[in-house]
Motif scaffolding. Structure first.
Motif, PDB file in Angstrom:
ATOM      1  N   GLU A 181      -5.023  -7.541   0.528  1.00  0.00           N
ATOM      2  CA  GLU A 181      -4.539  -8.401   1.606  1.00  0.00           C
ATOM      3  C   GLU A 181      -4.702  -9.892   1.322  1.00  0.00           C
ATOM      4  OE1 GLU A 181      -8.800  -7.389   2.180  1.00  0.00           O
ATOM      5  OE2 GLU A 181      -6.970  -6.183   1.870  1.00  0.00           O
ATOM      6  N   GLU A 182      -5.504 -10.261   0.321  1.00  0.00           N
ATOM      7  CA  GLU A 182      -5.707 -11.666  -0.031  1.00  0.00           C
ATOM      8  C   GLU A 182      -4.897 -12.002  -1.278  1.00  0.00           C
ATOM      9  OE1 GLU A 182      -9.360 -14.814  -0.963  1.00  0.00           O
ATOM     10  OE2 GLU A 182      -9.788 -12.729  -0.440  1.00  0.00           O
ATOM     11  N   LEU A 183      -4.219 -13.133  -1.268  1.00  0.00           N
ATOM     12  CA  LEU A 183      -3.321 -13.483  -2.359  1.00  0.00           C
ATOM     13  C   LEU A 183      -4.056 -13.591  -3.694  1.00  0.00           C
ATOM     14  CD1 LEU A 183      -0.417 -14.321  -3.153  1.00  0.00           C
ATOM     15  CD2 LEU A 183      -1.073 -16.686  -2.681  1.00  0.00           C
ATOM     16  N   ASP A 184      -3.568 -12.842  -4.686  1.00  0.00           N
ATOM     17  CA  ASP A 184      -4.062 -12.896  -6.069  1.00  0.00           C
ATOM     18  C   ASP A 184      -5.556 -12.603  -6.169  1.00  0.00           C
ATOM     19  OD1 ASP A 184      -1.503 -13.587  -6.907  1.00  0.00           O
ATOM     20  OD2 ASP A 184      -1.897 -15.744  -6.819  1.00  0.00           O
ATOM     21  N   ALA A 185      -6.058 -11.693  -5.334  1.00  0.00           N
ATOM     22  CA  ALA A 185      -7.502 -11.490  -5.268  1.00  0.00           C
ATOM     23  C   ALA A 185      -7.957 -10.073  -5.600  1.00  0.00           C
ATOM     24  CB  ALA A 185      -8.013 -11.862  -3.867  1.00  0.00           C
ATOM     25  N   GLY A 186      -7.040  -9.159  -5.891  1.00  0.00           N
ATOM     26  CA  GLY A 186      -7.417  -7.769  -6.114  1.00  0.00           C
ATOM     27  C   GLY A 186      -8.064  -7.522  -7.467  1.00  0.00           C
ATOM     28  N   ASP A 187      -8.554  -6.305  -7.650  1.00  0.00           N
ATOM     29  CA  ASP A 187      -9.262  -5.934  -8.877  1.00  0.00           C
ATOM     30  C   ASP A 187      -8.367  -6.098 -10.106  1.00  0.00           C
ATOM     31  OD1 ASP A 187     -11.329  -5.303  -7.214  1.00  0.00           O
ATOM     32  OD2 ASP A 187     -11.265  -3.130  -7.591  1.00  0.00           O
ATOM     33  N   ILE A 188      -8.959  -6.609 -11.178  1.00  0.00           N
ATOM     34  CA  ILE A 188      -8.224  -6.879 -12.410  1.00  0.00           C
ATOM     35  C   ILE A 188      -8.120  -5.615 -13.249  1.00  0.00           C
ATOM     36  CG2 ILE A 188      -8.305  -8.142 -14.599  1.00  0.00           C
ATOM     37  CD1 ILE A 188      -9.653 -10.448 -13.025  1.00  0.00           C
ATOM     38  N   VAL A 189      -6.884  -5.268 -13.612  1.00  0.00           N
ATOM     39  CA  VAL A 189      -6.636  -4.091 -14.449  1.00  0.00           C
ATOM     40  C   VAL A 189      -6.574  -4.497 -15.923  1.00  0.00           C
ATOM     41  CG1 VAL A 189      -5.094  -2.140 -14.882  1.00  0.00           C
ATOM     42  CG2 VAL A 189      -5.379  -3.018 -12.542  1.00  0.00           C
ATOM     43  N   ARG A 190      -5.898  -5.577 -16.224  1.00  0.00           N
ATOM     44  CA  ARG A 190      -5.831  -6.062 -17.607  1.00  0.00           C
ATOM     45  C   ARG A 190      -5.592  -7.561 -17.582  1.00  0.00           C
ATOM     46  NH1 ARG A 190      -2.875  -3.421 -22.922  1.00  0.00           N
ATOM     47  NH2 ARG A 190      -3.203  -5.206 -24.304  1.00  0.00           N
ATOM     48  N   ILE A 219      -3.422   2.952 -15.444  1.00  0.00           N
ATOM     49  CA  ILE A 219      -3.280   3.609 -14.142  1.00  0.00           C
ATOM     50  C   ILE A 219      -2.732   5.025 -14.315  1.00  0.00           C
ATOM     51  CG2 ILE A 219      -2.030   3.537 -11.948  1.00  0.00           C
ATOM     52  CD1 ILE A 219      -2.123   0.432 -12.200  1.00  0.00           C
ATOM     53  N   ALA A 220      -1.724   5.174 -15.174  1.00  0.00           N
ATOM     54  CA  ALA A 220      -1.118   6.488 -15.396  1.00  0.00           C
ATOM     55  C   ALA A 220      -2.114   7.470 -16.014  1.00  0.00           C
ATOM     56  CB  ALA A 220       0.110   6.347 -16.292  1.00  0.00           C
ATOM     57  N   SER A 221      -3.090   6.946 -16.760  1.00  0.00           N
ATOM     58  CA  SER A 221      -4.081   7.822 -17.397  1.00  0.00           C
ATOM     59  C   SER A 221      -5.079   8.393 -16.404  1.00  0.00           C
ATOM     60  CB  SER A 221      -4.829   7.048 -18.479  1.00  0.00           C
ATOM     61  OG  SER A 221      -5.749   6.116 -17.906  1.00  0.00           O
ATOM     62  N   GLY A 222      -5.055   7.891 -15.172  1.00  0.00           N
ATOM     63  CA  GLY A 222      -5.966   8.371 -14.152  1.00  0.00           C
ATOM     64  C   GLY A 222      -7.118   7.446 -13.845  1.00  0.00           C
ATOM     65  N   GLN A 223      -7.208   6.336 -14.555  1.00  0.00           N
ATOM     66  CA  GLN A 223      -8.286   5.385 -14.283  1.00  0.00           C
ATOM     67  C   GLN A 223      -8.082   4.762 -12.907  1.00  0.00           C
ATOM     68  OE1 GLN A 223      -9.271   2.827 -17.543  1.00  0.00           O
ATOM     69  NE2 GLN A 223     -10.252   1.274 -16.245  1.00  0.00           N
ATOM     70  N   ALA A 248       0.812  -1.223   0.000  1.00  0.00           N
ATOM     71  CA  ALA A 248       0.000   0.000   0.000  1.00  0.00           C
ATOM     72  C   ALA A 248       0.844   1.271   0.000  1.00  0.00           C
ATOM     73  CB  ALA A 248      -0.943  -0.005   1.202  1.00  0.00           C
ATOM     74  N   LEU A 249       2.154   1.126  -0.006  1.00  0.00           N
ATOM     75  CA  LEU A 249       3.045   2.281   0.131  1.00  0.00           C
ATOM     76  C   LEU A 249       3.007   3.238  -1.059  1.00  0.00           C
ATOM     77  CD1 LEU A 249       5.121   3.480   2.108  1.00  0.00           C
ATOM     78  CD2 LEU A 249       6.873   2.106   0.968  1.00  0.00           C
ATOM     79  N   PRO A 250       3.098   2.782  -2.299  1.00  0.00           N
ATOM     80  CA  PRO A 250       3.122   3.733  -3.419  1.00  0.00           C
ATOM     81  C   PRO A 250       1.776   4.412  -3.660  1.00  0.00           C
ATOM     82  CG  PRO A 250       3.136   1.487  -4.232  1.00  0.00           C
ATOM     83  CD  PRO A 250       3.275   1.389  -2.743  1.00  0.00           C
ATOM     84  N   ARG A 251       1.801   5.513  -4.371  1.00  0.00           N
ATOM     85  CA  ARG A 251       0.606   6.326  -4.588  1.00  0.00           C
ATOM     86  C   ARG A 251      -0.520   5.558  -5.269  1.00  0.00           C
ATOM     87  NH1 ARG A 251       4.637  10.098  -4.439  1.00  0.00           N
ATOM     88  NH2 ARG A 251       5.598   9.447  -6.405  1.00  0.00           N
ATOM     89  N   HIS A 252      -0.186   4.666  -6.185  1.00  0.00           N
ATOM     90  CA  HIS A 252      -1.216   3.919  -6.921  1.00  0.00           C
ATOM     91  C   HIS A 252      -1.251   2.445  -6.525  1.00  0.00           C
ATOM     92  CE1 HIS A 252      -2.073   7.369  -9.420  1.00  0.00           C
ATOM     93  NE2 HIS A 252      -0.787   7.486  -9.719  1.00  0.00           N
ATOM     94  N   GLY A 253      -0.629   2.104  -5.409  1.00  0.00           N
ATOM     95  CA  GLY A 253      -0.665   0.736  -4.943  1.00  0.00           C
ATOM     96  C   GLY A 253       0.323  -0.168  -5.677  1.00  0.00           C
ATOM     97  N   THR A 254       0.081  -1.481  -5.605  1.00  0.00           N
ATOM     98  CA  THR A 254       0.974  -2.478  -6.207  1.00  0.00           C
ATOM     99  C   THR A 254       0.225  -3.290  -7.243  1.00  0.00           C
ATOM    100  OG1 THR A 254       2.388  -2.646  -4.255  1.00  0.00           O
ATOM    101  CG2 THR A 254       2.373  -4.534  -5.746  1.00  0.00           C
ATOM    102  N   LEU A 255       0.797  -3.353  -8.441  1.00  0.00           N
ATOM    103  CA  LEU A 255       0.246  -4.143  -9.533  1.00  0.00           C
ATOM    104  C   LEU A 255       0.941  -5.500  -9.538  1.00  0.00           C
ATOM    105  CD1 LEU A 255      -1.653  -3.793 -12.117  1.00  0.00           C
ATOM    106  CD2 LEU A 255       0.507  -3.551 -13.368  1.00  0.00           C
ATOM    107  N   ASN A 256       0.177  -6.565  -9.347  1.00  0.00           N
ATOM    108  CA  ASN A 256       0.735  -7.918  -9.390  1.00  0.00           C
ATOM    109  C   ASN A 256       0.408  -8.554 -10.733  1.00  0.00           C
ATOM    110  OD1 ASN A 256       2.026 -10.254  -8.144  1.00  0.00           O
ATOM    111  ND2 ASN A 256       0.009 -11.197  -8.226  1.00  0.00           N
ATOM    112  N   VAL A 257       1.407  -9.191 -11.346  1.00  0.00           N
ATOM    113  CA  VAL A 257       1.239  -9.843 -12.644  1.00  0.00           C
ATOM    114  C   VAL A 257       1.308 -11.350 -12.402  1.00  0.00           C
ATOM    115  CG1 VAL A 257       2.081 -10.040 -14.999  1.00  0.00           C
ATOM    116  CG2 VAL A 257       2.326  -7.866 -13.759  1.00  0.00           C
TER     117      VAL A 257
END
Length: 315
Positions: free
Chosen positions: A139-148, A182-186, A96-105
């Motif tokens: 906080e749950e493994l591989d469970a966050g919102d899907i970006v792409r 994410i960079a576009s502001g979405q 949660a540290l960075p401004r836009h969170g962490t993107l997991n691939v």
């Protein structure tokens, strides 16, 4: 955006390569030390070496939970963290540290096949497609919102290695495409349907043991999933370990006790397998190539000089 990258092995290496080729700036790389684990010696391109070649500071950690690392991450002043094939828990105070969170691939079509070895498990389970997902970490493994997310089909003869090469090519477009969104502001992305979620454990040598009571179609997928460079699927013949390097489902129907060395068909030797639970069809598995305990590799008809007897799960 300013990016801190967490990653390991070829998946992490390809992710870092994609970031370096993008318009985003990688300011720090965090990776694991090299391992002698059988599965971690496979696809082991070095994240550390690639980062150092490009003048990016590198931190080596088993776990991302020490105060020194946290200080370095804060000093990096990142807009986003990107993780791929990071092998241990990343706590919330980090992701949660960075401004836009962490993107997991992750190399599966989430919410299915969260966890470990998703391509191998998907192949064993007969999935028709696999893919790569970039999602925001929670906080749950591989469970966050899907970006792409992008998918590729599984061919009828594909091995786990084939699926690796198909999906590793998706890492760059999925990762960079997600970062560009994410960079576009979405900020609104696709929540995962947790009713469809599945979670799988790391593969081990034990998971390659053949159970001849299973249907031939399932065992054939196991053989393809455990093809080189992964540890091979294996059985035992006359008390000695025998690796099955290639096999096909028999054309004929063969009944009897599972494991029986029964019939020559085409270029293979048919072993009786269990019935298919859905169709009741009792196909055998025609072994075409094997490797002995001494490391001798040969066509199955040359190894089985006579028929009869059984292959067994254990000596």
């Amino acid at each position: 955006m300013r990016v801190v990258m967490f990653g390991y092995q070829t998946w992490g290496h390809r992710t870092l390569r994609a970031l370096l080729d993008s318009e985003h700036e990688v300011v720090l790389a965090v990776t694991h030390p090299r391992s002698d684990h059988a599965y971690e010696r496979i696809w082991n391109d070095s994240v550390a070496e690639l980062a150092e070649e490009h003048g990016i500071p590198v931190l080596i950690r088993n776990r991302p939970d020490d105060d020194e690392l946290l200080t370095r991450l804060k000093e990096a002043d990142a807009d986003v963290f990107v993780a791929n094939n990071w092998r241990t828990h990343i706590p919330e105070r980090v992701f949660a540290l960075p401004r836009h969170g962490t993107l997991n691939v992750h190399d599966s079509l989430l919410p299915r096949y969260a966890g470990f070895s998703p391509l191998i498990w998907a192949l064993i389970n007969g999935e028709s497609e696999v893919g790569v997902t970039a999602h925001l970490m929670n906080e749950e493994l591989d469970a966050g919102d899907i970006v792409r997310q992008e998918a590729v089909p599984v061919g009828p003869a594909d091995t786990a290695t084939d699926l690796f090469h198909k999906t590793v090519g998706l890492i760059a477009p999925v990762t960079v495409g997600a970062l560009d969104l994410i960079a576009s502001g979405q900020t609104e992305f696709t929540p995962q349907d947790r009713s469809l979620a599945s979670f799988f454990h790391k593969r081990s040598v034990e998971d390659g043991r053949i159970d001849w009571s299973r249907p031939a179609q399932e065992i054939e997928r196991l053989v393809r999933a455990q093809s080189a460079p992964y540890p091979s699927a294996f059985t035992h013949h006359r008390g000695r370990r025998l690796e099955v390097l290639s096999a096909v489902v028999s054309e004929g129907r063969y009944g009897g006790t599972p494991g029986r060395i029964f019939h020559r068909e085409g270029d293979g030797v048919v072993i009786v397998a269990g019935p298919d639970a859905h169709t009741g069809a009792n196909r055998g598995l025609a072994l075409t190539r094997v490797r002995t305990e001494e490391g001798r590799e040969l066509p199955a008809p040359e190894y089985f000089t006579s028929l009869g007897g059984y292959l067994t799960a254990r000596p």
